[in-house]
Scaffold this motif. Structure first.
Motif, PDB file in Angstrom:
ATOM      1  N   ALA A  21       0.829  -1.203   0.000  1.00 28.01           N
ATOM      2  CA  ALA A  21       0.000   0.000   0.000  1.00 28.01           C
ATOM      3  C   ALA A  21       0.867   1.258   0.000  1.00 28.01           C
ATOM      4  O   ALA A  21       0.551   2.239  -0.695  1.00 28.01           O
ATOM      5  CB  ALA A  21      -0.928  -0.001   1.209  1.00 28.01           C
ATOM      6  N   LEU A  22       1.962   1.252   0.754  1.00 27.81           N
ATOM      7  CA  LEU A  22       2.850   2.409   0.783  1.00 27.81           C
ATOM      8  C   LEU A  22       3.523   2.630  -0.569  1.00 27.81           C
ATOM      9  O   LEU A  22       3.691   3.780  -1.006  1.00 27.81           O
ATOM     10  CB  LEU A  22       3.902   2.233   1.878  1.00 27.81           C
ATOM     11  CG  LEU A  22       3.408   2.432   3.309  1.00 27.81           C
ATOM     12  CD1 LEU A  22       4.502   2.080   4.308  1.00 27.81           C
ATOM     13  CD2 LEU A  22       2.934   3.864   3.528  1.00 27.81           C
ATOM     14  N   THR A  28       1.345   6.715  -6.705  1.00 22.71           N
ATOM     15  CA  THR A  28       0.157   7.517  -7.010  1.00 22.71           C
ATOM     16  C   THR A  28       0.390   8.983  -6.700  1.00 22.71           C
ATOM     17  O   THR A  28      -0.032   9.868  -7.457  1.00 22.71           O
ATOM     18  CB  THR A  28      -1.048   6.995  -6.212  1.00 22.71           C
ATOM     19  OG1 THR A  28      -1.272   5.617  -6.527  1.00 22.71           O
ATOM     20  CG2 THR A  28      -2.298   7.788  -6.539  1.00 22.71           C
ATOM     21  N   ALA A  29       1.080   9.261  -5.604  1.00 15.62           N
ATOM     22  CA  ALA A  29       1.335  10.652  -5.217  1.00 15.62           C
ATOM     23  C   ALA A  29       2.213  11.355  -6.246  1.00 15.62           C
ATOM     24  O   ALA A  29       1.938  12.496  -6.639  1.00 15.62           O
ATOM     25  CB  ALA A  29       1.986  10.700  -3.841  1.00 15.62           C
ATOM     26  N   MET A  83       3.089   7.933 -17.998  1.00 11.75           N
ATOM     27  CA  MET A  83       3.607   6.570 -17.975  1.00 11.75           C
ATOM     28  C   MET A  83       3.570   5.913 -16.596  1.00 11.75           C
ATOM     29  O   MET A  83       3.492   4.684 -16.511  1.00 11.75           O
ATOM     30  CB  MET A  83       5.048   6.547 -18.510  1.00 11.75           C
ATOM     31  CG  MET A  83       5.191   7.073 -19.937  1.00 11.75           C
ATOM     32  SD  MET A  83       4.027   6.330 -21.130  1.00 11.75           S
ATOM     33  CE  MET A  83       4.489   4.613 -21.015  1.00 11.75           C
ATOM     34  N   LEU A  84       3.637   6.679 -15.521  1.00 18.49           N
ATOM     35  CA  LEU A  84       3.651   6.054 -14.190  1.00 18.49           C
ATOM     36  C   LEU A  84       2.417   5.194 -13.912  1.00 18.49           C
ATOM     37  O   LEU A  84       2.554   4.102 -13.345  1.00 18.49           O
ATOM     38  CB  LEU A  84       3.824   7.115 -13.104  1.00 18.49           C
ATOM     39  CG  LEU A  84       5.242   7.664 -12.925  1.00 18.49           C
ATOM     40  CD1 LEU A  84       5.263   8.760 -11.863  1.00 18.49           C
ATOM     41  CD2 LEU A  84       6.231   6.559 -12.559  1.00 18.49           C
ATOM     42  N   PRO A  85       1.198   5.630 -14.279  1.00 16.89           N
ATOM     43  CA  PRO A  85       0.052   4.740 -14.032  1.00 16.89           C
ATOM     44  C   PRO A  85       0.179   3.400 -14.741  1.00 16.89           C
ATOM     45  O   PRO A  85      -0.237   2.370 -14.210  1.00 16.89           O
ATOM     46  CB  PRO A  85      -1.139   5.550 -14.573  1.00 16.89           C
ATOM     47  CG  PRO A  85      -0.711   6.969 -14.445  1.00 16.89           C
ATOM     48  CD  PRO A  85       0.753   6.958 -14.767  1.00 16.89           C
ATOM     49  N   SER A  86       0.786   3.391 -15.922  1.00 13.38           N
ATOM     50  CA  SER A  86       0.858   2.155 -16.703  1.00 13.38           C
ATOM     51  C   SER A  86       1.885   1.171 -16.154  1.00 13.38           C
ATOM     52  O   SER A  86       1.843  -0.016 -16.497  1.00 13.38           O
ATOM     53  CB  SER A  86       1.186   2.472 -18.173  1.00 13.38           C
ATOM     54  OG  SER A  86       2.542   2.852 -18.333  1.00 13.38           O
ATOM     55  N   ILE A  87       2.820   1.638 -15.308  1.00 15.53           N
ATOM     56  CA  ILE A  87       3.805   0.701 -14.758  1.00 15.53           C
ATOM     57  C   ILE A  87       3.464   0.287 -13.329  1.00 15.53           C
ATOM     58  O   ILE A  87       4.267  -0.388 -12.676  1.00 15.53           O
ATOM     59  CB  ILE A  87       5.244   1.253 -14.815  1.00 15.53           C
ATOM     60  CG1 ILE A  87       5.409   2.462 -13.890  1.00 15.53           C
ATOM     61  CG2 ILE A  87       5.664   1.548 -16.225  1.00 15.53           C
ATOM     62  CD1 ILE A  87       6.854   2.761 -13.550  1.00 15.53           C
ATOM     63  N   PRO A  89       1.453  -2.058 -12.183  1.00 12.92           N
ATOM     64  CA  PRO A  89       1.572  -3.510 -11.956  1.00 12.92           C
ATOM     65  C   PRO A  89       3.020  -3.983 -11.885  1.00 12.92           C
ATOM     66  O   PRO A  89       3.362  -4.836 -11.056  1.00 12.92           O
ATOM     67  CB  PRO A  89       0.846  -4.111 -13.166  1.00 12.92           C
ATOM     68  CG  PRO A  89      -0.089  -3.045 -13.623  1.00 12.92           C
ATOM     69  CD  PRO A  89       0.638  -1.760 -13.380  1.00 12.92           C
ATOM     70  N   MET A  90       3.897  -3.428 -12.752  1.00 11.54           N
ATOM     71  CA  MET A  90       5.317  -3.815 -12.729  1.00 11.54           C
ATOM     72  C   MET A  90       5.971  -3.387 -11.430  1.00 11.54           C
ATOM     73  O   MET A  90       6.721  -4.164 -10.808  1.00 11.54           O
ATOM     74  CB  MET A  90       6.042  -3.184 -13.914  1.00 11.54           C
ATOM     75  CG  MET A  90       7.527  -3.481 -13.978  1.00 11.54           C
ATOM     76  SD  MET A  90       7.894  -5.225 -14.347  1.00 11.54           S
ATOM     77  CE  MET A  90       7.501  -5.269 -16.105  1.00 11.54           C
ATOM     78  N   VAL A  91       5.702  -2.174 -10.965  1.00 11.26           N
ATOM     79  CA  VAL A  91       6.315  -1.677  -9.728  1.00 11.26           C
ATOM     80  C   VAL A  91       5.840  -2.476  -8.520  1.00 11.26           C
ATOM     81  O   VAL A  91       6.626  -2.827  -7.643  1.00 11.26           O
ATOM     82  CB  VAL A  91       6.012  -0.176  -9.540  1.00 11.26           C
ATOM     83  CG1 VAL A  91       6.502   0.305  -8.182  1.00 11.26           C
ATOM     84  CG2 VAL A  91       6.668   0.640 -10.651  1.00 11.26           C
ATOM     85  N   LEU A  92       4.552  -2.808  -8.482  1.00 12.55           N
ATOM     86  CA  LEU A  92       4.035  -3.607  -7.363  1.00 12.55           C
ATOM     87  C   LEU A  92       4.628  -5.013  -7.371  1.00 12.55           C
ATOM     88  O   LEU A  92       4.950  -5.559  -6.308  1.00 12.55           O
ATOM     89  CB  LEU A  92       2.513  -3.666  -7.432  1.00 12.55           C
ATOM     90  CG  LEU A  92       1.781  -2.376  -7.041  1.00 12.55           C
ATOM     91  CD1 LEU A  92       0.285  -2.528  -7.280  1.00 12.55           C
ATOM     92  CD2 LEU A  92       2.056  -2.017  -5.581  1.00 12.55           C
TER      93      LEU A  92
END
Length: 278
Positions: A21-22, A28-29, A83-87, A89-92
């Motif tokens: 979550a963090l 997201t921030a 681009m950040l929203p699209s990655i 799943p990869m970041v998580l």
């Protein structure tokens, strides 16, 4: 070897829901701040008489070094927003695997390094986009309001972006972007430097997949919020929908047909950039 390193990194403890979550909150921030900046810049383009907007707006013509830096900042932040929203799943997925091997004080450092490596590649793309915008402005192929100046130029970019949707390079890069677990298993590296390199590689695949789509901003208007949002949503869907090759093919056909129509009819309105140039 990569899989052995991955197993070693999982040895300390599994990540908790709070950890994930963090990570998601941080991503997201950053994306939200980038979108706020892009929205403000778009508002400034539409309200050139607003003094507050002019403080951070580049001049429309005869750029100085400061104007180049402002345009570079605009492109860099806009690419982060798109681009950040699209990655996510990869970041998580990376965080879930990486956090297993981290001490409490450093558990998020590797994830941050991965994201920064990814953004570094898009920052490099932003340098090229800034120089391209400068050159196109001097060649009078785009207007001072950052939209295509001629239907022929707009149609050519649309057709080129459409043709690229069918190329092996497009689908090779998309396959890496759309499969977080496959990418991580094949590219895993230990340590902060390893996370940075993985971020760079993922960013390179992402640029290879999406660069021509980003070039369409020169058609629609670099600060046209409608098209910025539309391209962002398309990129997100292309990466997240299962077996999304059909989506790339459909978009390619649409862009090619659209480009031919714009170039042959000479209609700037068909190019969709009219709103940006008003």
């Amino acid at each position: 070897m990569a899989e052995n390193g991955l197993r070693r990194s999982q040895a300390v403890r599994p990540p908790t829901m709070r950890d994930r979550a963090l990570v998601l909150f941080g991503l997201t921030a950053v994306a939200a701040l980038a979108w706020m900046y892009v929205s403000y810049m778009s508002w400034g383009m539409a309200h050139m008489d607003a003094g507050a907007a002019m403080i951070i707006m580049p001049r429309m013509i005869d750029w100085s070094a400061l104007d180049l830096l402002l345009v570079l900042a605009m492109w860099t932040i806009m690419m982060a927003a798109m681009m950040l929203p699209s990655i996510a799943p990869m970041v998580l997925a990376f965080a879930t695997l990486s956090l297993r091997g981290q001490a409490p004080r450093t558990r998020y450092v590797r994830t941050s390094a991965f994201v920064l490596g990814y953004l570094a590649v898009w920052s490099g793309f932003s340098v090229l986009a800034t120089l391209a915008q400068w050159g196109l402005l001097h060649a009078r192929l785009i207007t001072p309001m950052m939209a295509s100046a001629t239907p022929l130029f707009a149609g050519t970019l649309l057709v080129c972006a459409g043709v690229f949707q069918f190329t092996p390079l497009k689908h090779a890069c998309l396959s890496k972007c759309a499969s977080p677990l496959g990418f991580l298993l094949n590219q895993w590296r230990d340590g902060i430097r390893g996370a940075w390199i993985m971020g760079l590689r993922h960013g390179a695949y992402c640029v290879g997949c999406c660069a021509w789509l980003m070039a369409l901003l020169f058609v629609f208007g670099v600060m046209n919020m409608l098209w910025i949002a539309a391209l962002s949503i398309y990129v997100l869907l292309e990466k997240m929908l299962p077996h999304a090759r059909w989506l790339s093919f459909a978009a390619g056909l649409l862009l090619i047909g659209w480009g031919v129509a714009v170039a042959t009819t000479g209609s700037e309105a068909l190019a969709g950039g009219g709103a940006a140039s008003k």
